[in-house]
Design an enzyme around this catalytic site. Structure first.
Site, PDB file in Angstrom:
ATOM      1  N   CYS A 126       0.855  -1.182   0.000  1.00 35.82           N
ATOM      2  CA  CYS A 126       0.000   0.000   0.000  1.00 35.82           C
ATOM      3  C   CYS A 126       0.890   1.230   0.000  1.00 35.82           C
ATOM      4  O   CYS A 126       2.082   1.144   0.256  1.00 35.82           O
ATOM      5  CB  CYS A 126      -0.939   0.008   1.208  1.00 35.82           C
ATOM      6  N   CYS A 128      -0.200   4.260   1.605  1.00 34.93           N
ATOM      7  CA  CYS A 128      -0.604   5.253   2.618  1.00 34.93           C
ATOM      8  C   CYS A 128       0.479   5.547   3.643  1.00 34.93           C
ATOM      9  O   CYS A 128       0.659   6.691   4.047  1.00 34.93           O
ATOM     10  CB  CYS A 128      -1.912   4.846   3.295  1.00 34.93           C
ATOM     11  N   CYS A 136      -4.039   6.128   0.044  1.00 35.86           N
ATOM     12  CA  CYS A 136      -3.497   4.867  -0.458  1.00 35.86           C
ATOM     13  C   CYS A 136      -3.073   4.943  -1.918  1.00 35.86           C
ATOM     14  O   CYS A 136      -2.616   3.948  -2.492  1.00 35.86           O
ATOM     15  CB  CYS A 136      -4.513   3.747  -0.255  1.00 35.86           C
ATOM     16  N   LYS A 205     -12.347  -4.910   1.211  1.00 39.55           N
ATOM     17  CA  LYS A 205     -11.841  -4.106   2.326  1.00 39.55           C
ATOM     18  C   LYS A 205     -12.774  -2.922   2.517  1.00 39.55           C
ATOM     19  O   LYS A 205     -12.963  -2.108   1.607  1.00 39.55           O
ATOM     20  CB  LYS A 205     -10.428  -3.629   2.034  1.00 39.55           C
ATOM     21  N   ARG A 215      -4.019   3.240  12.502  1.00 38.68           N
ATOM     22  CA  ARG A 215      -3.500   4.472  11.900  1.00 38.68           C
ATOM     23  C   ARG A 215      -2.506   5.150  12.828  1.00 38.68           C
ATOM     24  O   ARG A 215      -1.621   5.853  12.372  1.00 38.68           O
ATOM     25  CB  ARG A 215      -4.655   5.367  11.473  1.00 38.68           C
ATOM     26  N   GLU A 243     -16.242  -7.281  -6.140  1.00 47.10           N
ATOM     27  CA  GLU A 243     -14.818  -7.002  -5.887  1.00 47.10           C
ATOM     28  C   GLU A 243     -14.008  -8.302  -5.949  1.00 47.10           C
ATOM     29  O   GLU A 243     -12.934  -8.358  -6.539  1.00 47.10           O
ATOM     30  CB  GLU A 243     -14.628  -6.364  -4.494  1.00 47.10           C
ATOM     31  N   LYS A 258     -11.872  -7.856   5.209  1.00 40.32           N
ATOM     32  CA  LYS A 258     -11.402  -7.008   6.287  1.00 40.32           C
ATOM     33  C   LYS A 258     -12.389  -5.885   6.552  1.00 40.32           C
ATOM     34  O   LYS A 258     -12.851  -5.284   5.586  1.00 40.32           O
ATOM     35  CB  LYS A 258     -10.062  -6.434   5.850  1.00 40.32           C
ATOM     36  N   TYR A 323      -3.367  -9.704  15.608  1.00 40.98           N
ATOM     37  CA  TYR A 323      -2.279  -9.215  16.452  1.00 40.98           C
ATOM     38  C   TYR A 323      -2.065 -10.134  17.655  1.00 40.98           C
ATOM     39  O   TYR A 323      -1.073 -10.006  18.360  1.00 40.98           O
ATOM     40  CB  TYR A 323      -2.575  -7.775  16.895  1.00 40.98           C
TER      41      TYR A 323
END
Ligand code: PBG
Length: 334
Positions: A126, A128, A136, A205, A215, A243, A258, A323
């Site tokens: 990406c 971003c 992005c 997404k 972020r 998509e 996501k 995570y």
């Protein structure tokens, strides 16, 4: 022990198969395998650097050496792979850092493949994190404010993906949501001798408030506007199927949905309609909400994380990006 009888069907006792651990185990429909967990890592330049992310307890921005340590712990518990995000020291309007062969992600890929050859190293593709404006794709500024340019961004994304493959990445994962980027990346990789490098596409997404803590972690909040002109509207499910169909046509090997938990209906539809290997991403806020409630003593962290993983699998996810991957892998070993 009590056995209920079900009124009109005296023979029906659904509880019969729930009376012992061994019986429940025998009829269990979903099983957990740590090899299907992926741990995201945030890497940046430096040495012995572990910078805590305040909104994600237990998650750090890591220098490459520390990322290798973190990945080693995950690998020892049986986690299947890692997903790398880079935080460059400098950002610009052309995302130059994204395809820098000396960038933190590229360096981390090289170290990880050297130290842990069996661990699957996936890179997030990406722009971003590398853009001074935090979007992005490339942005054209005009009187009406900024506009994210789709087609002009494709070459940059493809170059970023190529730089990851050249560093030795096992798989690339475009998360930008520009139309046509899977094809652009596929053609670039094929043309440069990386025809065997798979693409895990963030196909569905959503423009989600659940990305808030990320972020901060990736220092990638958009400086103006939001991502709704390229990420999906949370109200839509049929659009997600379009998509996914497009990404498959363009050459995606694994389909990613996501966020995860609030979007398991999408995971289920994607899996049943397309039958492709499917990944769910339990995003930053899903992690932080569980952590925060657990810190307050309101929920049992281990039980909630484990149940969330089980539910993602039951919905149809093969792979879970989380995570909490290392802890989860440790818990199911016990
Ligand atoms: C980058 C990207 C984002 C996430 C993964 N890749 C942020 C965004 O789109 O704003 C979010 C991951 C998370 O919240 O854990 N495009």
């Amino acid at each position: 022990m009590s056995i209920n009888s079900v009124g009109r069907f005296p023979g029906l006792r659904l509880r019969r198969l729930r009376q012992s651990v061994a019986m429940r185990r025998m009829v269990r429909e979903t099983r957990l395998d740590a090899g299907q967990l992926v741990l995201p890592l945030f890497v940046r330049d430096g040495k012995r650097l572990r910078r805590p992310i305040s909104s994600m307890p237990g998650v750090f921005q890591l220098s490459v050496d520390e990322a290798v340590r973190e990945a080693t712990k995950a690998h020892e518990q049986g986690v299947g792979g890692v997903l790398l995000f880079g935080i460059p020291e400098e950002k610009d309007v052309r995302a130059s850092g994204a395809h820098d062969s000396k960038g933190a992600v590229q360096a981390a890929v090289r170290s990880l493949k050297k130290e842990l050859p069996d661990l699957i190293v996936i890179t997030d593709v990406c722009l971003c994190e590398y853009m001074s404006h935090g979007h992005c794709g490339l942005v054209k500024t005009g009187r009406q404010g900024g506009q994210v340019l789709n087609d002009a961004s494709l070459e940059l994304l493809a170059r970023a993906a190529l730089s990851h493959a050249e560093a030795g990445a096992d798989m690339v994962a475009p998360s930008d949501m520009m139309d046509g980027r899977v094809r652009a990346i596929r053609e670039k990789l094929d043309g440069k001798g990386y025809a065997n490098t798979p693409i895990m596409s963030y196909a569905a997404k959503y423009s989600s408030a659940f990305y808030g803590p990320f972020r901060e972690a990736a220092e990638s909040a958009p400086q103006f506007g939001d991502r709704r002109s390229y990420q999906m509207d949370p109200a839509n499910a049929l659009e997600a199927m379009r998509e996914v169909a497009l990404d498959i046509e363009e050459g995606a090997d694994i389909i990613l949905v996501k966020p995860g938990m609030a979007y398991l209906d999408i995971v289920h539809r994607v899996k049943t309609e397309f039958g492709y290997p499917t990944a769910a991403y339990a995003v930053s806020a899903e992690y932080s909400m569980i952590k925060a409630a657990a810190e307050k003593g309101w929920i049992d962290e281990r039980a909630v994380f484990t149940e969330s993983w089980l539910c993602a699998k039951r919905a149809g996810a093969d792979i879970l990006i989380t995570y909490a991957a290392t802890e989860l892998a440790g818990w199911i070993r016990e």
